[in-house]
Design a protein around this motif. Structure first.
Motif, PDB file in Angstrom:
ATOM      1  N   GLU A  37       0.812  -1.211   0.000  1.00  0.00           N
ATOM      2  CA  GLU A  37       0.000   0.000   0.000  1.00  0.00           C
ATOM      3  C   GLU A  37       0.845   1.261   0.000  1.00  0.00           C
ATOM      4  O   GLU A  37       0.528   2.233  -0.674  1.00  0.00           O
ATOM      5  CB  GLU A  37      -0.893  -0.010   1.235  1.00  0.00           C
ATOM      6  CG  GLU A  37      -2.049   0.945   1.170  1.00  0.00           C
ATOM      7  CD  GLU A  37      -2.890   0.808   2.404  1.00  0.00           C
ATOM      8  OE1 GLU A  37      -3.546  -0.237   2.539  1.00  0.00           O
ATOM      9  OE2 GLU A  37      -2.871   1.730   3.246  1.00  0.00           O
ATOM     10  N   ASN A  79      -9.108   5.022   4.855  1.00  0.00           N
ATOM     11  CA  ASN A  79     -10.046   5.932   4.201  1.00  0.00           C
ATOM     12  C   ASN A  79     -11.452   5.710   4.745  1.00  0.00           C
ATOM     13  O   ASN A  79     -12.433   5.881   4.037  1.00  0.00           O
ATOM     14  CB  ASN A  79     -10.001   5.765   2.680  1.00  0.00           C
ATOM     15  CG  ASN A  79     -10.048   4.312   2.279  1.00  0.00           C
ATOM     16  OD1 ASN A  79     -10.515   3.472   3.031  1.00  0.00           O
ATOM     17  ND2 ASN A  79      -9.560   4.022   1.088  1.00  0.00           N
ATOM     18  N   ILE A  89     -15.089   4.878  -2.551  1.00  0.00           N
ATOM     19  CA  ILE A  89     -15.268   4.781  -1.107  1.00  0.00           C
ATOM     20  C   ILE A  89     -15.770   6.101  -0.534  1.00  0.00           C
ATOM     21  O   ILE A  89     -16.620   6.132   0.349  1.00  0.00           O
ATOM     22  CB  ILE A  89     -13.940   4.361  -0.429  1.00  0.00           C
ATOM     23  CG1 ILE A  89     -13.654   2.907  -0.751  1.00  0.00           C
ATOM     24  CG2 ILE A  89     -14.009   4.568   1.071  1.00  0.00           C
ATOM     25  CD1 ILE A  89     -12.336   2.428  -0.207  1.00  0.00           C
ATOM     26  N   SER A  90     -15.240   7.204  -1.050  1.00  0.00           N
ATOM     27  CA  SER A  90     -15.668   8.488  -0.506  1.00  0.00           C
ATOM     28  C   SER A  90     -17.164   8.689  -0.704  1.00  0.00           C
ATOM     29  O   SER A  90     -17.835   9.260   0.142  1.00  0.00           O
ATOM     30  CB  SER A  90     -14.866   9.627  -1.132  1.00  0.00           C
ATOM     31  OG  SER A  90     -15.194   9.799  -2.490  1.00  0.00           O
ATOM     32  N   PHE A 146     -11.129  14.536  -0.367  1.00  0.00           N
ATOM     33  CA  PHE A 146     -10.320  13.893  -1.386  1.00  0.00           C
ATOM     34  C   PHE A 146      -9.858  14.923  -2.413  1.00  0.00           C
ATOM     35  O   PHE A 146      -8.697  14.945  -2.816  1.00  0.00           O
ATOM     36  CB  PHE A 146     -11.151  12.789  -2.035  1.00  0.00           C
ATOM     37  CG  PHE A 146     -10.386  11.912  -2.975  1.00  0.00           C
ATOM     38  CD1 PHE A 146     -10.939  11.510  -4.177  1.00  0.00           C
ATOM     39  CD2 PHE A 146      -9.115  11.466  -2.670  1.00  0.00           C
ATOM     40  CE1 PHE A 146     -10.244  10.685  -5.040  1.00  0.00           C
ATOM     41  CE2 PHE A 146      -8.403  10.650  -3.529  1.00  0.00           C
ATOM     42  CZ  PHE A 146      -8.981  10.268  -4.722  1.00  0.00           C
ATOM     43  N   GLY A 181     -10.047  12.241   7.183  1.00  0.00           N
ATOM     44  CA  GLY A 181     -10.368  11.207   6.204  1.00  0.00           C
ATOM     45  C   GLY A 181      -9.996   9.808   6.650  1.00  0.00           C
ATOM     46  O   GLY A 181     -10.308   8.832   5.974  1.00  0.00           O
ATOM     47  N   ASP A 202     -10.392   4.724  -9.470  1.00  0.00           N
ATOM     48  CA  ASP A 202      -9.780   5.023  -8.176  1.00  0.00           C
ATOM     49  C   ASP A 202     -10.690   4.557  -7.047  1.00  0.00           C
ATOM     50  O   ASP A 202     -11.766   5.102  -6.851  1.00  0.00           O
ATOM     51  CB  ASP A 202      -9.551   6.544  -8.098  1.00  0.00           C
ATOM     52  CG  ASP A 202      -8.622   6.931  -6.968  1.00  0.00           C
ATOM     53  OD1 ASP A 202      -8.462   6.131  -6.036  1.00  0.00           O
ATOM     54  OD2 ASP A 202      -8.059   8.041  -7.034  1.00  0.00           O
ATOM     55  N   THR A 203     -10.251   3.567  -6.283  1.00  0.00           N
ATOM     56  CA  THR A 203     -11.108   3.046  -5.211  1.00  0.00           C
ATOM     57  C   THR A 203     -11.421   4.120  -4.188  1.00  0.00           C
ATOM     58  O   THR A 203     -12.526   4.165  -3.652  1.00  0.00           O
ATOM     59  CB  THR A 203     -10.432   1.883  -4.447  1.00  0.00           C
ATOM     60  OG1 THR A 203      -9.050   2.167  -4.326  1.00  0.00           O
ATOM     61  CG2 THR A 203     -10.662   0.574  -5.133  1.00  0.00           C
ATOM     62  N   ASN A 204     -10.458   4.981  -3.920  1.00  0.00           N
ATOM     63  CA  ASN A 204     -10.706   6.044  -2.942  1.00  0.00           C
ATOM     64  C   ASN A 204     -11.914   6.868  -3.323  1.00  0.00           C
ATOM     65  O   ASN A 204     -12.701   7.275  -2.481  1.00  0.00           O
ATOM     66  CB  ASN A 204      -9.481   6.965  -2.836  1.00  0.00           C
ATOM     67  CG  ASN A 204      -8.431   6.393  -1.941  1.00  0.00           C
ATOM     68  OD1 ASN A 204      -8.731   5.645  -1.009  1.00  0.00           O
ATOM     69  ND2 ASN A 204      -7.180   6.712  -2.223  1.00  0.00           N
ATOM     70  N   LEU A 228     -13.136   9.029   4.508  1.00  0.00           N
ATOM     71  CA  LEU A 228     -12.795   9.885   3.372  1.00  0.00           C
ATOM     72  C   LEU A 228     -14.064  10.349   2.672  1.00  0.00           C
ATOM     73  O   LEU A 228     -14.968   9.568   2.434  1.00  0.00           O
ATOM     74  CB  LEU A 228     -11.916   9.106   2.397  1.00  0.00           C
ATOM     75  CG  LEU A 228     -11.349   9.903   1.217  1.00  0.00           C
ATOM     76  CD1 LEU A 228     -10.338  10.905   1.708  1.00  0.00           C
ATOM     77  CD2 LEU A 228     -10.729   8.972   0.206  1.00  0.00           C
TER      78      LEU A 228
END
Lengths: 436, 315, 284
Positions: free
Chosen positions: A422, B262, B80-81, B270, B258, B75-77, B265
């Protein structure tokens, strides 16, 4: 109803008139500063009671004394404001002539790449500052065309240094008959003793920077200078599953398992970590020299001391924040004069005396014993080229990545290998994009 | 407030004067339009423009087409956000509105009438005060209360014998979002209460008296009359709290940044990370554009429903 | 609204009233607890905080933190800046909202949904999206680092909410009042100021209060646009204390207290206007 109508209409009119008056007053002309050499606009964000604050206040006095007719217009800034908006501010005509700024690729490096900082190389040679600054420290003053530190062009001058060490509670050590460890094995032995007696030994701030610095320390015990050059200066690609980082992540996870690091420390902020140590809740705290002054002031209940993290010659640390001169600055010569004053022995010694870590002070001239100890430790590090900078420097936004990664190690929600993957990705992504 | 007896129907009026009335009102919109064009529309268009470039915030942007959006989709972030945001909406819009409605009614109908309007006012002020608190202070204080070791919450649980329930509220990914949600309910509760109480003042007491005479209980009066009459305020509160939830930034910034990981987040944070920490203004703009688009669509739908509802009301 | 005249039909009065009161008091105290914690730590000496933690009672009243902070950031000036900006924005935004809502809610012009969305857009945008463009625009007109820029921006943002709320409320505006005024020969302008505004005063007061408080607490945009110390507002000044790595908790609390007190005061003042406005403004 009619009377009330009139009253409310009148109120509204009054309000509008007041607002107009206020607005016009807000248009007040800005005290415009021109490059006529009569003012020096200086910004920094160190508190007035901190070592830097004290030393710099004195430097301002000396500057004004030696430059009659010039006033120093000093503004104390918030760190967050500067960190966040430096690009915007320096790209306008509202910036200062000289300011304190953070060292590192993501901060000073970025600004230098964007052309917002003045190239100081000539001035440095002229005034001899390069002789006062060791190579380790100079790394964070010089950047290359890609904004990576360790380059050829001087952009900033620091007055002080900082490094990470182990603070310990002497009384608690004495309680369990422990002495200062000199090797890593002894250190773990000390930690074991505490755990066996039901005491979580290390105060950790998992929500902010401290935890990742511990991780980095562990990596450094297995590392040499070339590792640091690879990781920080991108000399060669870094293997995140190589000996240094694997050891660090695995050992960190072990330390959590063994109870050296509290399992609930993922949510603890740095401030809380420090306070917990001053309250005597933990015998050990691994963090930086920036705590030193505060510890001296606030710890009254017990004896305390510091030692360098055992098992390594390299430690997180660097030159301190640097003075930079914006490209748009109007009074550059005055700025250079000021920097010169801050590097003189009397200011440097004052810095040391006040609990800071000066770069060019004479330990013999320091009277405060605790300050002396601190400075001597730093000089040891500095002379042996032991400053390894900080783990979050290599990539913008890397700080958050590391915080998240280490939190997962503390919470046990990911394995060391997973965490290493990561934290590798953003580093490698950034590496790929340098020079674009 | 009596309903109009006749609804002015444009076609029955002299056509010319109806149309004149229409245009006459445009003059009133001019100041607003000029202001908004300068401050909102132009920057928005610029933002959209930046989202198609790679730019660090200084210097010349470099055109890269849809690359940022492509990156966003993978983008997984990012995803998730948005998942986190739906929980925040629950905590900032749904719960406060429901609770607020109830509290406003109790305060207005019961407390103000029984005990006195000043008492009701005091409670209202008390509940609204969290909205007055600067965000930075919110973060500090809740950080203290939710602290795993010496925090008030865990101390109290301990003393009441429920120590087993004590958690690392903000540091544990499983609980971080819940803790943030709880803080947001605390923060947002006062706003609906104030809005609804102001709205309830518009209700004609004659309606209540008529209902009383008809033998209606308190709850019926509440739902049939009060809720009905303050529909505009309810809509406004729902819409504004939902929008605020979608845009939430400050509280996340001071409470958890965040994290952990995350777990908390949100899209705004973000975007902020990309704008200001990674100096990737292009990507940040793309995130902001997508967020804006979603908000705009949702609001539009909301408004359509509201306008249609009002039209049905009028007939 | 006239106090209760309708007799309650002998339902259990005392008990229910007490229960309700107690419930509400507990709830309100819970809500206010964080304020108390801040106040507690604002008057606590740093050494005590270091020794006993944030939730302990201070041994003695330590006011140095507050006083020191006041002078360190020239808090009086920050208060003035905040007041200046918040008040101007509040008035400006109310005026613009009234104008817009008049056209949309009462004028019921065609395309009102589109106009509503247009104005509401200001409130829908995340502020980060606006920052860079507004920065460049303000630099072009020489308004970067000025309070005027902040005032203009927030007037737009707050007016969005105001337009939305008022146009919803104006839709239900009693038509007979308007028709009566129109029959008296009043033009649209006079109808607005003589009929609409006085009648909707309670709502306008609420709007003013909201706008003032919301603008007062704004942090992000003022942080970007107000660079010189002498132009900064209270929330920005509070941010000064967030040092690189150290955050002095008692000084932060002291500053927080200084930040809260004015906003609370204003709110309490406006409270009274709200209630008074309500009592006088009931339409009969």
């Amino acid at each position: 109803m009619f009377r009330q109508q009139r009253t409310s209409t009148r109120t509204l009119i009054a309000a509008v008139l007041t607002a107009t008056a206020l607005t016009l007053s807000a248009c007040g002309a800005d005290s415009d500063d021109s490059g006529d050499g009569s003012t020096l606009r200086l910004w920094h964000y160190e508190g007035a009671n901190s070592a830097m604050g004290i030393a710099w206040a004195e430097a301002i006095k000396q500057f004004e004394a030696s430059h009659p007719g010039v006033t120093v217009v000093y503004e104390e800034k918030g760190f967050e404001q500067i960190r966040q908006n430096a690009g915007m501010i320096l790209n306008s005509d509202q910036g200062p002539d000289i300011l304190e700024y953070n060292k590192g690729n993501a901060t000073a490096g970025l600004l230098s790449k964007q052309g917002l900082l003045t190239d100081l190389s000539d001035v440095v040679a002229e005034r001899g500052w390069d002789e006062m600054i060791s190579p380790s420290v100079a790394t964070t003053c010089r950047y290359d065309a890609n904004g990576v530190m360790g380059g050829d062009t001087w952009y900033g001058i620091p007055n002080y240094g900082e490094f990470v060490m182990v603070y310990y509670n002497k009384d608690m050590f004495a309680e369990y008959d422990l002495s200062v460890p000199t090797t890593f094995a002894e250190f773990e032995g000390v930690l074991d003793t505490f755990v066996d007696n039901g005491v979580t030994p290390i105060s950790v701030g998992g929500a902010e920077y401290p935890a990742q610095q511990i991780l980095y320390e562990l990596a450094l015990t297995q590392a040499d200078r070339s590792f640091v050059d690879d990781f920080q200066l991108y000399a060669n690609p870094v293997d995140f599953h190589g000996p240094e980082f694997s050891y660090a992540a695995t050992t960190f996870a072990e330390w959590v398992d063994k109870g050296y690091i509290g399992a609930d420390s993922a949510g603890i902020k740095a401030e809380d970590m420090g306070v917990a140590f001053t309250q005597g809740s933990f015998p050990i705290m691994i963090s930086g020299s920036w705590w030193y002054g505060r510890m001296s002031d606030e710890i009254t209940d017990f004896e305390w001391g510091t030692f360098l993290f055992p098992g390594s010659d390299l430690h997180p640390g660097s030159g301190g924040n640097i003075w930079v001169v914006p490209s748009n600055a109007k009074n550059k010569d005055l700025a250079y004069d000021f920097i010169d004053i801050t590097m003189q022995p009397d200011i440097q010694n004052l810095l040391g005396e006040s609990g800071g870590v000066p770069l060019a002070a004479d330990p013999a001239a320091i009277t405060n014993p605790k300050a002396k100890e601190l400075i001597e430790n730093f000089n040891t590090l500095n002379d042996s080229d032991g400053l390894a900078f900080y783990p979050d420097w290599p990539a913008p936004g890397y700080y958050d990545v590391l915080v998240a990664g280490v939190q997962q190690l503390i919470n046990g929600s990911k394995s060391p290998d997973e965490v290493l993957d990561e934290i590798a990705k953003p580093y490698n992504d950034n590496l790929a994009s340098i020079g674009e | 407030m009596a309903k109009p007896l006749t609804r002015p129907h444009p076609r029955t009026r002299a056509g010319a004067s109806a149309r004149k009335a229409d245009y006459g009102y445009v003059a009133f919109l001019l100041p607003g339009i000029v202001l908004f064009l300068a401050v909102i529309v132009v920057p928005l268009l610029m933002n959209i423009g930046i989202s198609f470039t790679r730019w660090s915030g200084v210097g010349t942007p470099e055109w890269i087409g849809f690359d940022n959006y492509d990156r966003l989709l993978h983008d997984t972030n990012f995803w998730i956000s948005f998942r986190n945001i739906s929980f925040i909406i629950l905590a900032m819009a749904v719960l406060p509105t429901l609770l607020g409605l109830f509290l406003a009614a109790v305060l207005f109908d019961y407390v103000a009438k029984r005990i006195g309007p000043r008492t009701a006012s005091v409670f209202r002020s008390g509940l609204y005060l969290p909205q007055v608190l600067p965000v930075a202070v919110t973060g500090i204080v809740w950080g203290w209360i939710l602290h795993p070791s010496y925090g008030a919450l865990n101390s109290i649980l301990d003393r009441v014998g429920l120590g087993a329930l004590a958690q690392n509220w903000l540091g544990d990914p499983a609980y971080a979002l819940l803790s943030v949600m709880a803080v947001m309910v605390w923060f947002q509760l006062g706003y609906p209460v104030v809005m609804f109480m102001a709205g309830l003042q518009r209700v004609d007491p004659e309606l209540y008296e008529a209902a009383d005479l008809d033998g209606a209980g308190w709850f019926q009066r509440f739902t049939r009359i009060a809720v009905h009459q303050i529909r505009p305020e309810i809509y406004v509160v729902l819409v504004t709290t939902t929008i605020a939830a979608l845009k939430i930034f400050g509280q996340i910034f001071v409470l958890t940044r965040g994290g952990p990981g995350n777990a908390t987040l949100v899209p705004s944070y973000f975007a902020y990370q990309n704008f200001f920490e990674k100096a990737d203004a292009g990507y940040g703009s793309a995130i902001a554009t997508v967020l804006t688009a979603i908000i705009v669509v949702l609001t539009y739908l909301f408004l359509r429903i509201q306008t249609r509802d009002e039209r049905l009301e009028g007939s | 609204m006239v106090a209760a005249t309708t007799a309650r039909r002998g339902r259990p009065g005392r008990l229910t009233a007490s229960t309700v009161l107690i419930g509400l008091t507990v709830l309100t105290l819970l809500v206010l607890a964080p304020f108390l914690v801040v106040a507690l730590n604002a008057v606590k000496a740093p050494a005590e905080y270091a020794a006993n933690g944030p939730l302990s009672l201070p041994g003695e009243l330590y006011l140095r933190g507050i006083v020191d902070f006041w002078f360190r950031v020239d808090f009086g000036q920050k208060l003035w800046n905040s007041f200046l900006i918040s008040a101007t924005v509040a008035v400006g935004a109310v005026v613009i909202s009234v104008l817009n809502a008049y056209a949309i809610g009462i004028g019921r012009m065609r395309g009102r949904l589109a106009f509503l969305m247009f104005f509401l857009l200001a409130n829908l945008l995340p502020q980060e999206a606006l920052v860079y463009p507004l920065y460049y625009l303000s630099k072009q007109v020489g308004l970067y680092n000025s309070r005027i820029a902040v005032i203009i921006i927030f007037t737009a943002i707050q007016a969005a909410f105001g337009t939305y709320l008022l146009s919803s409320v104006f839709r239900d505006f009693p038509r007979q009042l308007l028709e009566a005024a129109a029959m008296d020969g009043a033009g649209k302008w006079r109808v607005l100021w003589k009929v609409v505004v006085p009648t909707s005063w309670p709502t306008l007061s609420v709007l003013f209060t909201f706008f003032f408080i919301w603008t007062w607490n704004e942090f992000f945009l003022p942080l970007i646009f107000l660079i010189s110390n002498d132009k900064q507002t209270v929330p920005v000044a509070l941010g000064v204390l967030q040092g690189d790595r150290m955050m002095d908790a008692t000084t932060t609390s002291a500053s927080a207290l200084l930040g809260i007190v004015p906003a609370v005061l204003f709110f309490l003042i406006f409270q009274r206007t709200l209630t008074r406005g309500v009592l006088a403004g009931a339409v009969k």
